[in-house]
Motif scaffolding. Sequence first.
Motif, PDB file in Angstrom:
ATOM      1  N   LYS A   1      42.079  17.486 -37.680  1.00 22.52           N
ATOM      2  CA  LYS A   1      42.982  18.062 -36.584  1.00 22.52           C
ATOM      3  C   LYS A   1      42.401  18.260 -35.498  1.00 22.52           C
ATOM      4  CE  LYS A   1      46.931  19.744 -34.948  1.00 22.52           C
ATOM      5  NZ  LYS A   1      48.098  18.558 -34.688  1.00 22.52           N
ATOM      6  N   LEU A   2      41.150  19.074 -35.757  1.00 24.94           N
ATOM      7  CA  LEU A   2      40.513  19.465 -34.378  1.00 24.94           C
ATOM      8  C   LEU A   2      39.508  18.620 -33.843  1.00 24.94           C
ATOM      9  CD1 LEU A   2      39.737  23.157 -35.843  1.00 24.94           C
ATOM     10  CD2 LEU A   2      41.674  22.473 -34.312  1.00 24.94           C
ATOM     11  N   LEU A   3      38.819  17.768 -34.736  1.00 27.08           N
ATOM     12  CA  LEU A   3      37.761  16.891 -34.255  1.00 27.08           C
ATOM     13  C   LEU A   3      38.073  15.381 -34.319  1.00 27.08           C
ATOM     14  CD1 LEU A   3      34.672  18.620 -36.168  1.00 27.08           C
ATOM     15  CD2 LEU A   3      35.356  18.927 -33.659  1.00 27.08           C
ATOM     16  N   LEU A   4      38.451  14.763 -35.214  1.00 24.85           N
ATOM     17  CA  LEU A   4      38.583  13.470 -35.463  1.00 24.85           C
ATOM     18  C   LEU A   4      39.618  12.654 -35.050  1.00 24.85           C
ATOM     19  CD1 LEU A   4      36.953  13.251 -39.012  1.00 24.85           C
ATOM     20  CD2 LEU A   4      35.780  12.838 -36.718  1.00 24.85           C
ATOM     21  N   GLY A   5      40.859  13.389 -34.927  1.00 24.11           N
ATOM     22  CA  GLY A   5      41.997  13.083 -34.444  1.00 24.11           C
ATOM     23  C   GLY A   5      41.883  12.593 -32.885  1.00 24.11           C
ATOM     24  N   TRP A   6      41.124  13.222 -32.047  1.00 26.36           N
ATOM     25  CA  TRP A   6      40.842  13.150 -30.761  1.00 26.36           C
ATOM     26  C   TRP A   6      40.145  11.595 -30.479  1.00 26.36           C
ATOM     27  CZ3 TRP A   6      44.077  15.989 -28.114  1.00 26.36           C
ATOM     28  CH2 TRP A   6      44.508  17.211 -28.651  1.00 26.36           C
ATOM     29  N   MET A   7      39.549  11.384 -31.405  1.00 22.95           N
ATOM     30  CA  MET A   7      38.846  10.065 -31.256  1.00 22.95           C
ATOM     31  C   MET A   7      39.007   8.875 -32.367  1.00 22.95           C
ATOM     32  SD  MET A   7      35.271  11.874 -32.161  1.00 22.95           S
ATOM     33  CE  MET A   7      35.610  13.317 -31.621  1.00 22.95           C
ATOM     34  N   GLN A   8      40.780   8.609 -32.574  1.00 27.01           N
ATOM     35  CA  GLN A   8      40.957   7.865 -33.587  1.00 27.01           C
ATOM     36  C   GLN A   8      40.575   6.411 -33.184  1.00 27.01           C
ATOM     37  OE1 GLN A   8      42.741   8.344 -36.332  1.00 27.01           O
ATOM     38  NE2 GLN A   8      42.433   6.161 -36.713  1.00 27.01           N
ATOM     39  N   GLY A   9      40.029   5.604 -34.070  1.00 26.00           N
ATOM     40  CA  GLY A   9      39.740   4.072 -33.906  1.00 26.00           C
ATOM     41  C   GLY A   9      38.457   3.894 -33.257  1.00 26.00           C
ATOM     42  N   GLN A  10      37.962   5.290 -32.813  1.00 32.14           N
ATOM     43  CA  GLN A  10      36.498   5.061 -32.421  1.00 32.14           C
ATOM     44  C   GLN A  10      35.527   5.409 -33.681  1.00 32.14           C
ATOM     45  OE1 GLN A  10      35.835   7.117 -28.564  1.00 32.14           O
ATOM     46  NE2 GLN A  10      38.137   7.460 -28.462  1.00 32.14           N
ATOM     47  N   GLU A  11      35.092   4.331 -34.404  1.00 28.37           N
ATOM     48  CA  GLU A  11      34.792   4.703 -35.680  1.00 28.37           C
ATOM     49  C   GLU A  11      33.361   5.264 -35.633  1.00 28.37           C
ATOM     50  OE1 GLU A  11      35.193   1.039 -37.636  1.00 28.37           O
ATOM     51  OE2 GLU A  11      37.392   1.155 -37.147  1.00 28.37           O
ATOM     52  N   LEU A  12      32.578   4.592 -34.640  1.00 24.00           N
ATOM     53  CA  LEU A  12      31.081   4.928 -34.491  1.00 24.00           C
ATOM     54  C   LEU A  12      30.920   6.524 -34.106  1.00 24.00           C
ATOM     55  CD1 LEU A  12      28.128   4.241 -34.903  1.00 24.00           C
ATOM     56  CD2 LEU A  12      28.210   3.673 -32.425  1.00 24.00           C
ATOM     57  N   ARG A  13      31.850   6.909 -33.034  1.00 21.60           N
ATOM     58  CA  ARG A  13      31.909   8.109 -32.613  1.00 21.60           C
ATOM     59  C   ARG A  13      32.372   9.079 -33.681  1.00 21.60           C
ATOM     60  NH1 ARG A  13      34.471   9.667 -26.998  1.00 21.60           N
ATOM     61  NH2 ARG A  13      32.758   8.471 -26.130  1.00 21.60           N
ATOM     62  N   GLN A  14      33.166   8.822 -34.521  1.00 21.28           N
ATOM     63  CA  GLN A  14      33.779   9.696 -35.521  1.00 21.28           C
ATOM     64  C   GLN A  14      32.540   9.944 -36.657  1.00 21.28           C
ATOM     65  OE1 GLN A  14      37.053   7.485 -36.710  1.00 21.28           O
ATOM     66  NE2 GLN A  14      38.541   8.825 -35.645  1.00 21.28           N
ATOM     67  N   ALA A  15      31.970   8.694 -36.974  1.00 19.30           N
ATOM     68  CA  ALA A  15      30.658   8.940 -37.870  1.00 19.30           C
ATOM     69  C   ALA A  15      29.753   9.621 -37.416  1.00 19.30           C
ATOM     70  CB  ALA A  15      29.996   7.459 -38.229  1.00 19.30           C
ATOM     71  N   LEU A  16      29.287   9.675 -36.251  1.00 20.56           N
ATOM     72  CA  LEU A  16      28.339  10.537 -35.678  1.00 20.56           C
ATOM     73  C   LEU A  16      28.831  12.104 -35.489  1.00 20.56           C
ATOM     74  CD1 LEU A  16      27.248   8.518 -32.575  1.00 20.56           C
ATOM     75  CD2 LEU A  16      26.055   9.063 -34.550  1.00 20.56           C
ATOM     76  N   VAL A  17      30.092  12.230 -35.120  1.00 21.19           N
ATOM     77  CA  VAL A  17      30.642  13.598 -35.314  1.00 21.19           C
ATOM     78  C   VAL A  17      30.434  14.335 -36.655  1.00 21.19           C
ATOM     79  CG1 VAL A  17      32.669  15.110 -35.091  1.00 21.19           C
ATOM     80  CG2 VAL A  17      32.049  13.364 -33.287  1.00 21.19           C
ATOM     81  N   THR A  18      30.863  13.510 -37.673  1.00 23.69           N
ATOM     82  CA  THR A  18      30.983  14.236 -38.989  1.00 23.69           C
ATOM     83  C   THR A  18      29.364  14.279 -39.468  1.00 23.69           C
ATOM     84  OG1 THR A  18      31.019  11.667 -39.852  1.00 23.69           O
ATOM     85  CG2 THR A  18      33.137  12.940 -39.688  1.00 23.69           C
ATOM     86  N   ILE A  19      28.397  13.256 -38.986  1.00 25.55           N
ATOM     87  CA  ILE A  19      27.115  13.870 -39.291  1.00 25.55           C
ATOM     88  C   ILE A  19      26.905  15.086 -38.662  1.00 25.55           C
ATOM     89  CG2 ILE A  19      24.665  13.182 -38.877  1.00 25.55           C
ATOM     90  CD1 ILE A  19      25.358  10.311 -38.894  1.00 25.55           C
ATOM     91  N   GLY A  20      27.167  15.378 -37.369  1.00 26.16           N
ATOM     92  CA  GLY A  20      26.859  16.860 -36.739  1.00 26.16           C
ATOM     93  C   GLY A  20      27.607  17.894 -37.627  1.00 26.16           C
ATOM     94  N   VAL A  21      29.006  17.507 -38.294  1.00 23.20           N
ATOM     95  CA  VAL A  21      29.568  18.584 -38.852  1.00 23.20           C
ATOM     96  C   VAL A  21      28.732  18.916 -40.248  1.00 23.20           C
ATOM     97  CG1 VAL A  21      31.504  19.052 -40.348  1.00 23.20           C
ATOM     98  CG2 VAL A  21      31.639  18.097 -38.021  1.00 23.20           C
TER      99      VAL A  21
END
Lengths: 235, 297
Positions: B92-112
């Motif tokens: 809801k707070l992080l990944l929903g904003w970058m739906q479809g941007q798979e690389l960015r999402q993967a990087l964000v989850t590494i950060g998390v």
Amino acid sequence: MLKVSGLHVRFGQAHILQGVSLELGEKPLAIVGRNGMGKTTLCGSVAGLVPASEGEITLDGARLNGLAPYRVARLGVALVPQGRRTFPSLSVHEHLKLVSQGKGARWNVERIYETFPRLAERRNNGGTELSGGEQQMLAISRALLMNPKVVVMDEPSEGLAPVIVDHLIGVLRDLPKDGMRLLLVEQNLRVATEVAEDVAIMVTGRIAATMPARQLAEDSETQRRYLGVAAGAHH
Amino acid sequence: MGVNDRMDLAATIVLNGLTLAALYFIVASGFSLIFGLMRVVNMAHGSLYLVAGYVGYAVFEPLYDRDVWWAWYAGLAAGIAAAAIAGALMQKLLLGWMQGQELRQALVTIGVSIIAADQLLALYGGNPRQFFAPDAIFGSTQVPLVGGYPTFRLVQIGIAVAVGVSLWLLLNRTRLGMMIRAGVDDREMLGACGVNVPLVGVAVFALGAALCGIGGIIGSTAQPLAMGQDGRFLLISLVVVIVGGMGSVTGTAVGAVLVGLAEQLGQALFPTYSVILTFVIMVAVLALRPQGILGRA
């Protein structure tokens, strides 16, 4: 009433819709035009799938553009998309249950099976195990079950056998009886002129002309100029 | 070593492999579910395992100290809830904003995952913890060929089967399941059908995280919970879904069984190089069938 005013859509450098304005009242409206004129983009923006860069789309006064697709759908716009886009992982019956509003609704699953007996026979088949015509019936059923105020159809007759096109024309002509308003994008001039009362001609992202369907059907000069149709309304 | 001894040893290895596979399946099925619908490679999946373990333990410990019989069940419930909430918030707070941007999402989850690991360390310290299973599923059970075997590890297999069957029923027999399958096929069209796709996404993320949470508690009952296990279970989830096929429940089960058996077999036959066997399987699958054994091309 569905009202589109001054609608612009840009994809990067490409200016796809260049100020489209149209009004859809009780009478079905068809939009015709050659390939690449922006017809599919127009359907997508009305359904909320393609963001508009300028202009406004309203349904009975409520603004549609800027809303998420599911909100546009819940306000009463249903889309029968180009290429049908039925879900391969869902059976026919699951497609219908997914959008069904219950037994009490005007269009319910039972009525769909009465209208399209073929779908009843195929109820347990997957979305990709159907013929083109069956898929189209399913895509239309999916839209009807939402009991929308406006149905947007993008080339429903594409790739269908003539006898199925005749069935389709019958179904589409009955829509106004259920209070549904129809915005029909068609390459097939016969379908467009037999279903709609008015026809708008789209050229490079603009509505070039709007005229009664009967007039366009008889005016081969206009057909040739805007649509590249060589002879008559049959092709 | 006699023939009977070898039979016993083989049976024990297979049983160990299956119980390990059960745990891997529970954790990886959540990973696979999230990837299937959201196309998010959730690199923080292992963190959800830790979150469930530590939060569950914080609830379990005081109750256990007071000899409350339902301490473990309370820990399980708390761990699942914590993981589900963490997963839902992440979407809801992080990944929903970058739906479809798979690389960015993967990087964000590494950060998390990095932040989560440090925060958990600060909060709970570095000492390993371990749940004690309730009496009803503790102790040992006689298994033919194997002899006495920890009851909890058998329960583990039962839970994995229950998870698999429930997940199958959810996906194939419920309205949410229809939405999830339709969303895997065509998200945009699902939205045009009036389905609130972002909300379905949050639900799926919560569900996938909850499955990882179940794994977190089960895993921390069978073996100690410690820092570093987030990385281990993320890696295992990746291998399992690569071998079995992304987004398929049955594929995840097949992948988990293969990886679990290979790991135990390797440890029994050539302990030093046992880790390699798992990756040999992965490489072989990638070479011969890149979409995974049961994955759709």
